[in-house]
Design a protein around this motif. Structure first.
Motif, PDB file in Angstrom:
ATOM      1  N   GLY A   8       0.804  -1.214   0.000  1.00  0.00           N
ATOM      2  CA  GLY A   8       0.000   0.000   0.000  1.00  0.00           C
ATOM      3  C   GLY A   8       0.822   1.240   0.000  1.00  0.00           C
ATOM      4  O   GLY A   8       0.354   2.300  -0.328  1.00  0.00           O
ATOM      5  N   ARG A  11       0.047   7.001   1.972  1.00  0.00           N
ATOM      6  CA  ARG A  11      -1.396   7.181   2.042  1.00  0.00           C
ATOM      7  C   ARG A  11      -1.933   7.906   0.816  1.00  0.00           C
ATOM      8  O   ARG A  11      -3.102   8.184   0.731  1.00  0.00           O
ATOM      9  CB  ARG A  11      -1.769   7.964   3.303  1.00  0.00           C
ATOM     10  CG  ARG A  11      -1.678   7.104   4.538  1.00  0.00           C
ATOM     11  CD  ARG A  11      -2.023   7.959   5.739  1.00  0.00           C
ATOM     12  NE  ARG A  11      -2.024   7.172   6.930  1.00  0.00           N
ATOM     13  CZ  ARG A  11      -3.104   6.612   7.456  1.00  0.00           C
ATOM     14  NH1 ARG A  11      -4.255   6.746   6.894  1.00  0.00           N
ATOM     15  NH2 ARG A  11      -3.025   5.903   8.545  1.00  0.00           N
ATOM     16  N   LEU A 135      -4.640  -3.994   8.581  1.00  0.00           N
ATOM     17  CA  LEU A 135      -5.550  -3.545   7.530  1.00  0.00           C
ATOM     18  C   LEU A 135      -5.409  -2.033   7.308  1.00  0.00           C
ATOM     19  O   LEU A 135      -5.346  -1.568   6.163  1.00  0.00           O
ATOM     20  CB  LEU A 135      -6.989  -3.913   7.901  1.00  0.00           C
ATOM     21  CG  LEU A 135      -8.111  -3.594   6.908  1.00  0.00           C
ATOM     22  CD1 LEU A 135      -9.281  -4.550   7.116  1.00  0.00           C
ATOM     23  CD2 LEU A 135      -8.621  -2.155   7.071  1.00  0.00           C
ATOM     24  N   THR A 136      -5.358  -1.271   8.405  1.00  0.00           N
ATOM     25  CA  THR A 136      -5.288   0.190   8.310  1.00  0.00           C
ATOM     26  C   THR A 136      -4.005   0.648   7.631  1.00  0.00           C
ATOM     27  O   THR A 136      -4.013   1.584   6.826  1.00  0.00           O
ATOM     28  CB  THR A 136      -5.390   0.807   9.717  1.00  0.00           C
ATOM     29  OG1 THR A 136      -6.610   0.371  10.327  1.00  0.00           O
ATOM     30  CG2 THR A 136      -5.388   2.320   9.650  1.00  0.00           C
ATOM     31  N   PHE A 139      -4.098  -0.504   3.632  1.00  0.00           N
ATOM     32  CA  PHE A 139      -5.008   0.159   2.693  1.00  0.00           C
ATOM     33  C   PHE A 139      -5.066   1.657   2.987  1.00  0.00           C
ATOM     34  O   PHE A 139      -5.457   2.067   4.080  1.00  0.00           O
ATOM     35  CB  PHE A 139      -6.407  -0.458   2.791  1.00  0.00           C
ATOM     36  CG  PHE A 139      -6.480  -1.874   2.315  1.00  0.00           C
ATOM     37  CD1 PHE A 139      -6.760  -2.148   0.988  1.00  0.00           C
ATOM     38  CD2 PHE A 139      -6.233  -2.927   3.185  1.00  0.00           C
ATOM     39  CE1 PHE A 139      -6.819  -3.465   0.538  1.00  0.00           C
ATOM     40  CE2 PHE A 139      -6.287  -4.243   2.742  1.00  0.00           C
ATOM     41  CZ  PHE A 139      -6.572  -4.507   1.406  1.00  0.00           C
ATOM     42  N   GLU A 141      -6.385   5.580   2.996  1.00  0.00           N
ATOM     43  CA  GLU A 141      -7.729   6.102   3.211  1.00  0.00           C
ATOM     44  C   GLU A 141      -8.433   6.314   1.883  1.00  0.00           C
ATOM     45  O   GLU A 141      -7.819   6.646   0.877  1.00  0.00           O
ATOM     46  CB  GLU A 141      -7.666   7.420   3.980  1.00  0.00           C
ATOM     47  CG  GLU A 141      -7.326   7.229   5.441  1.00  0.00           C
ATOM     48  CD  GLU A 141      -7.457   8.516   6.221  1.00  0.00           C
ATOM     49  OE1 GLU A 141      -8.297   9.353   5.835  1.00  0.00           O
ATOM     50  OE2 GLU A 141      -6.729   8.687   7.198  1.00  0.00           O
ATOM     51  N   ARG A 145      -9.768   1.494   1.425  1.00  0.00           N
ATOM     52  CA  ARG A 145      -9.897   1.159   2.843  1.00  0.00           C
ATOM     53  C   ARG A 145     -11.351   0.905   3.208  1.00  0.00           C
ATOM     54  O   ARG A 145     -11.651  -0.001   4.000  1.00  0.00           O
ATOM     55  CB  ARG A 145      -9.332   2.258   3.739  1.00  0.00           C
ATOM     56  CG  ARG A 145      -9.442   1.880   5.208  1.00  0.00           C
ATOM     57  CD  ARG A 145      -8.996   2.974   6.146  1.00  0.00           C
ATOM     58  NE  ARG A 145      -7.563   3.182   6.067  1.00  0.00           N
ATOM     59  CZ  ARG A 145      -6.912   4.082   6.823  1.00  0.00           C
ATOM     60  NH1 ARG A 145      -7.580   4.824   7.675  1.00  0.00           N
ATOM     61  NH2 ARG A 145      -5.611   4.226   6.704  1.00  0.00           N
ATOM     62  N   ASN A 146     -12.275   1.697   2.657  1.00  0.00           N
ATOM     63  CA  ASN A 146     -13.691   1.482   2.961  1.00  0.00           C
ATOM     64  C   ASN A 146     -14.148   0.092   2.527  1.00  0.00           C
ATOM     65  O   ASN A 146     -14.925  -0.565   3.210  1.00  0.00           O
ATOM     66  CB  ASN A 146     -14.550   2.556   2.301  1.00  0.00           C
ATOM     67  CG  ASN A 146     -14.396   3.923   2.953  1.00  0.00           C
ATOM     68  OD1 ASN A 146     -13.918   4.017   4.086  1.00  0.00           O
ATOM     69  ND2 ASN A 146     -14.762   4.966   2.245  1.00  0.00           N
ATOM     70  N   LEU A 149     -12.670  -2.326   5.050  1.00  0.00           N
ATOM     71  CA  LEU A 149     -13.414  -2.272   6.312  1.00  0.00           C
ATOM     72  C   LEU A 149     -14.784  -2.936   6.168  1.00  0.00           C
ATOM     73  O   LEU A 149     -15.267  -3.575   7.106  1.00  0.00           O
ATOM     74  CB  LEU A 149     -13.577  -0.822   6.778  1.00  0.00           C
ATOM     75  CG  LEU A 149     -12.332  -0.158   7.357  1.00  0.00           C
ATOM     76  CD1 LEU A 149     -12.588   1.324   7.603  1.00  0.00           C
ATOM     77  CD2 LEU A 149     -11.896  -0.843   8.647  1.00  0.00           C
ATOM     78  N   SER A 396      -9.957   7.311  10.565  1.00  0.00           N
ATOM     79  CA  SER A 396      -9.611   8.296   9.544  1.00  0.00           C
ATOM     80  C   SER A 396      -8.614   9.306  10.096  1.00  0.00           C
ATOM     81  O   SER A 396      -8.668   9.693  11.258  1.00  0.00           O
ATOM     82  CB  SER A 396     -10.868   9.025   9.058  1.00  0.00           C
ATOM     83  OG  SER A 396     -11.440   9.782  10.110  1.00  0.00           O
ATOM     84  N   ARG A 400       0.240   6.334  10.593  1.00  0.00           N
ATOM     85  CA  ARG A 400       0.553   4.914  10.596  1.00  0.00           C
ATOM     86  C   ARG A 400       1.161   4.467  11.916  1.00  0.00           C
ATOM     87  O   ARG A 400       0.918   3.351  12.366  1.00  0.00           O
ATOM     88  CB  ARG A 400       1.517   4.585   9.451  1.00  0.00           C
ATOM     89  CG  ARG A 400       0.859   4.648   8.094  1.00  0.00           C
ATOM     90  CD  ARG A 400       1.892   4.431   6.996  1.00  0.00           C
ATOM     91  NE  ARG A 400       1.223   4.512   5.703  1.00  0.00           N
ATOM     92  CZ  ARG A 400       1.095   3.492   4.864  1.00  0.00           C
ATOM     93  NH1 ARG A 400       1.591   2.323   5.192  1.00  0.00           N
ATOM     94  NH2 ARG A 400       0.477   3.638   3.716  1.00  0.00           N
TER      95      ARG A 400
END
Length: 499
Positions: A8, A11, A135-136, A139, A141, A145-146, A149, A396, A400
């Motif tokens: 990933g 961001r 996961l955060t 992926f 934002e 990521r949605n 999630l 959000s 990291r």
């Protein structure tokens, strides 16, 4: 310096490594097993108590021991992942999960099972926030990521559905021990796949300085508050023991805040609490957790006690709730990008209220399955929307280096909310179970229990409208956080090159 080797990249709009989606399958499998296990144990609790000749007060600790350690250690587990390595802690938690599942399945008495369930809470407190933090950091934002999630929350609904159906089948035909033993091969598979699919990431900006005092005080406060809530139905919500434990937890939280304000490398940096999205998302998560756990308990007791369903019958007929949660979680991720988390959580809360009130009406009408189905389906739709939107809000704009901590907050919020919901609804059902006959008393108690979950949904609605930022403010905060993160990475790179 923040070392992140997961797929990933930054961001920004960097392209995801194809392994990210494969890794997501593994992370969702872990979440599936955690949810499956916890729901199946609740379903099998009466059978376990009878088999091991446990008193009702002792049997509740099969559930409560896990709740206390899981809820109390989530925050510490999330931060430890940031510092020690997210993949490393995930694999350690999975290994412990395997061992305690085996011990639980082979337990010869209640004492062994309760001890194993307490250790199970320790294992899942390492697995759940760590998997979510991976996961955060994997992926960026936005839409990616949605979607991730939505898969994370949707698989939780699938796990709950499987727990009702598979758990009921196992208990009725093979015995309660298999609800624990079925975890073993899955945990082995995760331990084999983890080192291949997941790459290590951790925060090295604080070196190896550990906030021991902060860890001890925050964990003790969380453990005490979860224990107080678990025992409140027995001790009374206004009893001296309950109030004393709540007071002790408050004092520990004050001490924790003082310690954190003076530490060079605090367990919880105060900067993270300045995020309105994180605070609002987690407060709404607490309210949703209260509604979900409270309604699940009330529905299970009503079906098996009031309507005389077997375990398997309730598992099949209760499946609309988690099934709709699974479907709506994936629909919710699209709505979040278009309307923002606040509006989606507000819609979720209205559906939770509506589903609860439909179940009140179902009890009044004698429990026809059509009316129960409608209530569970509406409630489940709200659940899938809300949990996805709350997680998106709470995570959000998070740097990291704080991903594990923020994930621990979110997981702890749902767990603590669930503990409050179970205790509160239990108290409400017992206190309102009065009437001229046993049937009338049961009807009054279950109606009151479902009304209580509607109030929890109303609390989620107010929190969504008042605390969670709107779409414009959320995007502004995210852009500011991304800019700050980029500046920090530049400074870290400069520091490394100078050294």
């Amino acid at each position: 310096m923040n070392v992140d080797l997961t797929a990933g990249g930054s961001r920004g709009g960097t392209r995801l490594d194809p392994r990210a989606w494969t890794a997501l399958i593994l992370l969702c499998a872990a979440n599936f097993m955690v949810i499956l296990d916890s729901q199946a144990v609740i379903l099998a609790a009466p059978t376990i108590a009878k088999s091991l000749k446990m008193t009702p007060s002792a049997a509740q600790w099969v559930i409560s021991a896990n709740l206390i350690t899981f809820g109390g250690l989530l925050l510490l587990g999330g931060r430890a992942a940031d510092l020690l390595g997210r993949r490393r802690l995930f694999l350690i938690g999975t290994a412990l999960f395997l061992v305690v599942s085996l011990v639980s399945g082979l337990a010869s008495n209640g004492e062994v099972l309760i001890t194993a369930r307490a250790l199970h809470g320790v294992a899942t407190a390492m697995m759940a926030p760590t998997a979510l933090s991976i996961l955060t950091t994997t992926f960026p934002e936005g839409r990616g990521r949605n979607k991730a999630l939505a898969a994370w929350q949707g698989i939780a609904g699938l796990g709950a559905t499987a727990a009702l159906i598979i758990g009921g089948e196992l208990v009725d035909h093979f015995g309660w021990r298999w609800i624990f033993l079925m975890n073993v091969p899955v945990a082995v598979a995760m331990l084999l796949a983890g080192p291949v699919l997941l790459t290590e990431s951790r925060d090295l900006s604080v070196g190896r300085k550990y906030d021991v005092a902060g860890a001890l005080t925050s964990t003790a406060a969380l453990l005490l508050i979860v224990y107080a809530v678990t025992k409140a139905p027995d001790n009374g919500w206004t009893g001296s023991k309950t109030l004393g434990m709540f007071g002790g937890a408050a004092a520990l939280f004050v001490l924790f805040a003082i310690i954190e304000s003076r530490m060079e490398s605090p367990l919880v940096p105060m900067r993270i609490l300045r995020s309105g999205a994180l605070v609002g998302g987690n407060l709404a998560t607490v309210a949703i957790g209260m509604a979900v756990f409270g309604l699940s308990l009330c529905a299970a007791e009503y079906a098996q006690g009031g309507l005389s369903y077997t375990t398997l019958q309730y598992g099949v007929k209760g499946s609309p709730l988690p099934a709709m949660a699974l479907i709506s979680a994936f629909a919710g991720q699209r709505l979040i990008g278009r309307f923002g988390s606040r509006r989606v959580v507000a819609v979720c809360a209205l559906l939770l209220i509506g589903g609860s009130l439909l179940l009140v009406q179902a009890v009044e009408n004698g429990g026809s399955y059509g009316s129960i189905f409608a209530g569970l389906a509406v409630f489940g739709t709200g659940l899938g929307l809300g949990t996805t939107a709350c997680s998106a809000a709470a995570l959000s704009g998070i740097a990291r280096r704080d991903a594990g901590l923020a994930s621990g907050f979110n997981a702890a919020a749902f767990q603590i909310g669930g503990s409050f919901g179970i205790a509160a609804v239990t108290t409400v059902i017992v206190s309102h179970s009065v009437g001229a006959s046993q049937q009338a008393a049961m009807t009054a108690g279950f109606k009151a229990g479902f009304v209580a979950t509607a109030y929890f949904g109303a609390a989620a609605l107010l929190l969504a409208l008042i605390v969670i930022p709107g779409l414009r403010r959320s995007r502004e905060a995210e852009r500011a956080a991304l800019a700050a993160q980029a500046d920090q990475e530049v400074r870290d790179a400069g520091s490394v090159s100078v050294n």
